[in-house]
Design an enzyme around this catalytic site. Structure first.
Site, PDB file in Angstrom:
ATOM      1  N   PRO A 242       0.829  -1.213   0.000  1.00  6.19           N
ATOM      2  CA  PRO A 242       0.000   0.000   0.000  1.00  6.19           C
ATOM      3  C   PRO A 242       0.861   1.260   0.000  1.00  6.19           C
ATOM      4  O   PRO A 242       1.905   1.324   0.658  1.00  6.19           O
ATOM      5  CB  PRO A 242      -0.806  -0.122   1.304  1.00  6.19           C
ATOM      6  CG  PRO A 242      -0.772  -1.569   1.652  1.00  6.19           C
ATOM      7  CD  PRO A 242       0.527  -2.090   1.144  1.00  6.19           C
ATOM      8  N   GLY A 243       0.430   2.253  -0.761  1.00 12.67           N
ATOM      9  CA  GLY A 243       1.098   3.547  -0.757  1.00 12.67           C
ATOM     10  C   GLY A 243       2.254   3.682  -1.711  1.00 12.67           C
ATOM     11  O   GLY A 243       2.941   4.709  -1.706  1.00 12.67           O
ATOM     12  N   GLY A 245       2.074   3.842  -5.003  1.00 15.39           N
ATOM     13  CA  GLY A 245       1.746   4.646  -6.171  1.00 15.39           C
ATOM     14  C   GLY A 245       1.037   3.906  -7.277  1.00 15.39           C
ATOM     15  O   GLY A 245       1.073   4.338  -8.436  1.00 15.39           O
ATOM     16  N   THR A 247      -2.268   3.462  -7.770  1.00 17.17           N
ATOM     17  CA  THR A 247      -3.365   4.299  -8.269  1.00 17.17           C
ATOM     18  C   THR A 247      -2.817   5.544  -8.956  1.00 17.17           C
ATOM     19  O   THR A 247      -3.405   6.039  -9.925  1.00 17.17           O
ATOM     20  CB  THR A 247      -4.286   4.695  -7.101  1.00 17.17           C
ATOM     21  OG1 THR A 247      -4.731   3.509  -6.424  1.00 17.17           O
ATOM     22  CG2 THR A 247      -5.500   5.460  -7.605  1.00 17.17           C
ATOM     23  N   HIS A 462      19.372   2.223  29.795  1.00 15.72           N
ATOM     24  CA  HIS A 462      18.756   1.293  28.859  1.00 15.72           C
ATOM     25  C   HIS A 462      19.084   1.692  27.414  1.00 15.72           C
ATOM     26  O   HIS A 462      19.576   0.874  26.625  1.00 15.72           O
ATOM     27  CB  HIS A 462      17.235   1.288  29.075  1.00 15.72           C
ATOM     28  CG  HIS A 462      16.497   0.335  28.204  1.00 15.72           C
ATOM     29  ND1 HIS A 462      15.987  -0.856  28.651  1.00 15.72           N
ATOM     30  CD2 HIS A 462      16.166   0.400  26.879  1.00 15.72           C
ATOM     31  CE1 HIS A 462      15.387  -1.490  27.657  1.00 15.72           C
ATOM     32  NE2 HIS A 462      15.481  -0.743  26.566  1.00 15.72           N
ATOM     33  N   GLU A 463      18.813   2.956  27.080  1.00 11.57           N
ATOM     34  CA  GLU A 463      19.100   3.412  25.719  1.00 11.57           C
ATOM     35  C   GLU A 463      20.606   3.480  25.464  1.00 11.57           C
ATOM     36  O   GLU A 463      21.058   3.280  24.327  1.00 11.57           O
ATOM     37  CB  GLU A 463      18.464   4.785  25.474  1.00 11.57           C
ATOM     38  CG  GLU A 463      16.948   4.801  25.594  1.00 11.57           C
ATOM     39  CD  GLU A 463      16.280   3.815  24.656  1.00 11.57           C
ATOM     40  OE1 GLU A 463      16.831   3.560  23.561  1.00 11.57           O
ATOM     41  OE2 GLU A 463      15.212   3.289  25.013  1.00 11.57           O
ATOM     42  N   HIS A 466      21.670   0.085  24.204  1.00 17.32           N
ATOM     43  CA  HIS A 466      21.374  -0.072  22.769  1.00 17.32           C
ATOM     44  C   HIS A 466      22.380   0.701  21.920  1.00 17.32           C
ATOM     45  O   HIS A 466      22.908   0.184  20.923  1.00 17.32           O
ATOM     46  CB  HIS A 466      19.960   0.454  22.470  1.00 17.32           C
ATOM     47  CG  HIS A 466      18.861  -0.403  23.004  1.00 17.32           C
ATOM     48  ND1 HIS A 466      18.826  -1.770  22.841  1.00 17.32           N
ATOM     49  CD2 HIS A 466      17.728  -0.080  23.690  1.00 17.32           C
ATOM     50  CE1 HIS A 466      17.727  -2.252  23.403  1.00 17.32           C
ATOM     51  NE2 HIS A 466      17.043  -1.247  23.928  1.00 17.32           N
ATOM     52  N   ASP A 537      11.675  -4.865  23.102  1.00 14.96           N
ATOM     53  CA  ASP A 537      12.955  -5.403  22.637  1.00 14.96           C
ATOM     54  C   ASP A 537      12.913  -6.926  22.569  1.00 14.96           C
ATOM     55  O   ASP A 537      13.388  -7.530  21.601  1.00 14.96           O
ATOM     56  CB  ASP A 537      14.083  -4.964  23.566  1.00 14.96           C
ATOM     57  CG  ASP A 537      14.208  -3.447  23.637  1.00 14.96           C
ATOM     58  OD1 ASP A 537      13.852  -2.793  22.641  1.00 14.96           O
ATOM     59  OD2 ASP A 537      14.640  -2.930  24.687  1.00 14.96           O
TER      60      ASP A 537
END
Length: 649
Positions: A242-243, A245, A247, A462-463, A466, A537
């Site tokens: 979907p999306g 292009g 159409t 925490h971040e 990551h 996570d």
């Protein structure tokens, strides 16, 4: 390694559960029209405007003409004066109106007079006797009638009855869609002389343009193809997410074709009445045949083109009859030369095989998600009518938006403009694009959320876990930025810039799982306990590990075997339920391998973070101070915590 494209890269890891991740107007040919093809306001039962004006004029004349009609003039007398003149013998004639009591007549010298009269009949019995004695010629005149009002009193009730039935008929047509035109096609015809969208408005997708342009050229210049015996494809199926292009390509064909163009959606064929869908299909093709050369565009064809016999409804439901009629019209006994069917769907797997065979839909054109260069071109197209700042780099934005469709990119540019307006800026700057991308992918910033010092510190570590693993691990995507500002359902986000890949290695997935474990491991190392912040996570890591074992053959113990995780029972295949594709022993082995991968990567994350514990502390402190830091700053902090000349990796 298989060249089949794997799923797009997973969303960025973060603390807390995050959310899951028409151009110009068409120009209709002629004036607006009713569903049956008649001009608006001229449908069945509608009155022309001139008839309404005539009725209003007649009514006004019936009321105003009698009051404005010129009456006889003469000397106006008081009733007492008139009586004295009668006594004196100066009155020759008298006409007495019994309705209004008005008396008119002539003097002996033939001059006219008028008076108001008296009594109910205009004169009393004594005055009538006086007229007789004076030998005055008099007569009683009944009140004059207005013939227009008389006709109005006769025809007004009839007109009201007719108007009531007309109103009832229109209301019934509005509710039922017009009983007489229920089988008519709802296709919209577009004027090819005024194209609203052309191929110039579509960025990238040169291969798709080439294949569609061949069909347009055949309809414009069929002799070029017939000289060597080429046959135009009867149908082209645009397939893609979907999306992307699909159409929009149809709109561009309407602008480029120069032939008749009919647009309809799959749901337009379906009604509550039996046989309506097949009737509308027949009417659609008859309408196209009357045009000579025409392109029919059916959007979302999967709503009527699904496999026949799928489900409990048997083979006689309305949708299947509509599909049967479309199959016959596309490639039946009657030839449909000069008519091309252009259809779009994002579910080609559920279409009926008879619809996809050569002779009906000869070509399937895949409209995929745009690549990096195409995303840049799409961003340029949507930003060309906007005031852009000098620091906006479309190359970086195209690289930072993998997996976004054309519709997503158009929305991104518009969101950036809205952010710039909220900032009261006169142009769109880089920070507006950054905020807009975060809003589109992760959700709006939750400025009202106030974290406690303990939660904020836990989120920072925490971040930081990551971000540290995203920087140190060799096979992952490069880190873009990390923030502890709450967005959407996430308390913080670590954002990477995925590189343009079409196949993904086992090492890439292992690094992705390890990075997802980084937040949980960092909190365990620093605080010695666990909380619910790593739920998203773990869901992401488990999903990747499950597909590595079940679908991608990346487990040595399971070996080169694959079992799809999506059972498409809605297709009606094996509707009564199919057993599992593998035995209980294999299921146990799969579970063991999934657990092994997750535990190995968790231990790997623990080893790396323990080695770079000082770098983790610096990253967390920088996040607590600045709330958002970029990838190069994270790499600098990690490097500064290492011994001199030691590499980060």
């Amino acid at each position: 390694m298989s060249n089949l494209p794997p799923p797009p890269p997973p969303p960025p890891p973060g603390r807390g559960r995050g959310p899951q991740q028409r151009n110009k107007n068409e120009q209709s040919s002629g004036k607006d029209a009713n569903p049956d093809g008649t001009p608006a306001g001229k449908g069945p039962g509608s009155w022309p405007k001139w008839a309404i004006y005539v009725m209003v004029g007649v009514l006004a004349a019936a009321i105003l003409v009698p009051t404005l009609w010129p009456s006889e003039t003469g000397e106006s007398l008081e009733y007492s004066e008139w009586r004295e003149l009668v006594v004196d013998g100066e009155i020759a004639t008298a006409e007495i109106n019994t309705g209004s009591g008005k008396i008119t007549g002539q003097f002996n010298n033939e001059d006219k007079y008028t008076t108001s009269g008296g009594g109910e009949r205009g004169v009393s019995a004594a005055d009538e006797a006086l007229l007789l004695r004076q030998d005055v010629k008099y007569r009683f005149i009944p009140p004059s009638s207005n013939w227009l009002l008389g006709l109005l009193s006769i025809f007004l009730p009839i007109a009201l009855i007719i108007a009531f039935f007309v109103w009832m008929q229109r209301r019934a047509q509005g509710q039922m869609g017009g009983v007489m035109s229920i089988g008519k096609s709802k296709a919209k015809a577009y004027d090819a002389s005024r194209p609203s969208t052309t191929f110039d408005d579509i960025a990238g997708y040169d291969g798709v343009k080439q294949e569609i342009t061949e069909v347009v050229d055949f309809l414009r210049m069929p002799e070029r193809f017939k000289e060597i015996g080429a046959r135009v494809p009867k149908g082209i199926l645009l397939v893609g997410p979907p999306g992307t292009g699909k159409t929009l390509f149809a709109r561009a064909v309407a602008g480029e074709a120069g032939v008749g163009f009919l647009s309809v959606t799959g749901s337009d064929f379906m009604e509550m009445f039996v046989g309506v869908g097949a009737s509308r299909v027949r009417d659609l093709f008859q309408q196209a045949k009357r045009m000579g050369k025409a392109i029919i565009f059916v959007d979302e064809i999967d709503s009527i083109g699904r496999k026949r016999g799928a489900g409990l409804g048997g083979g006689h439901d309305e949708r299947e009859q509509t599909l049967n009629q479309m199959l016959a019209e596309m490639d039946g006994f009657e030839a449909t030369e000069g008519i091309v069917i252009l259809a779009a769907t994002n579910r080609p797997d559920i279409l009926d095989p008879a619809l996809l065979r050569p002779g009906r839909f000869d070509r399937q054109i895949v409209v995929p998600l745009p690549e990096w260069s195409e995303r840049k071109a799409i961003l340029d197209v949507h930003s060309r009518d906007k005031r852009m700042g000098p620091d906006v780099d479309m190359d970086t934005m195209a690289q930072a938006t993998p997996g976004m469709s054309g519709a997503d990119l158009a929305n991104l540019v518009n969101e950036a403009a809205l952010v710039a307006v909220r900032r009261k800026s006169k142009q769109i700057e880089r920070i507006d694009f950054e905020n807009a991308r975060d809003r589109v992918v992760l959700g709006a910033s939750r400025e009202s959320m106030i974290l406690s010092p303990e939660e904020k510190r836990a989120t920072a570590f925490h971040e930081g876990g990551h971000a540290l693993l995203a920087t140190v691990l060799p096979h992952g995507d490069p880190l873009h930025k990390v923030t502890i500002l709450p967005r959407g359902m996430a308390l913080g986000v670590t954002w990477s810039l995925p590189q343009e890949r079409h196949t993904y290695s086992k090492e890439y997935f292992e690094d992705t799982i390890c990075k997802a474990m980084g937040g949980r491991v960092a909190e365990m190392i620093v605080f010695g306990n666990l909380n619910s912040g790593a739920a998203n996570d773990l869901e992401q890591a488990t999903g990747i590990a499950r597909r590595m074992v079940r679908e991608w053959g990346m487990s040595e113990r399971v070996g080169p075997q694959a079992w799809s995780s999506q059972q498409q029972t809605f297709l009606g295949d094996d509707l009564m339920g199919s057993g599992r594709e593998y035995s209980d022993d294999t299921a146990k082995l799969i579970d063991e391998e999934i657990g092994r991968i997750l535990h190995e990567q968790e231990q790997r994350a623990n080893d790396v973070i323990t080695k770079h514990s000082e770098g983790l502390r610096l990253i967390a402190e920088a996040l607590l101070e600045h709330e958002t830091i970029d990838g190069p700053e994270v790499a600098r902090l990690i490097q500064s915590a290492l011994p001199s000349n030691a590499p980060v990796h």
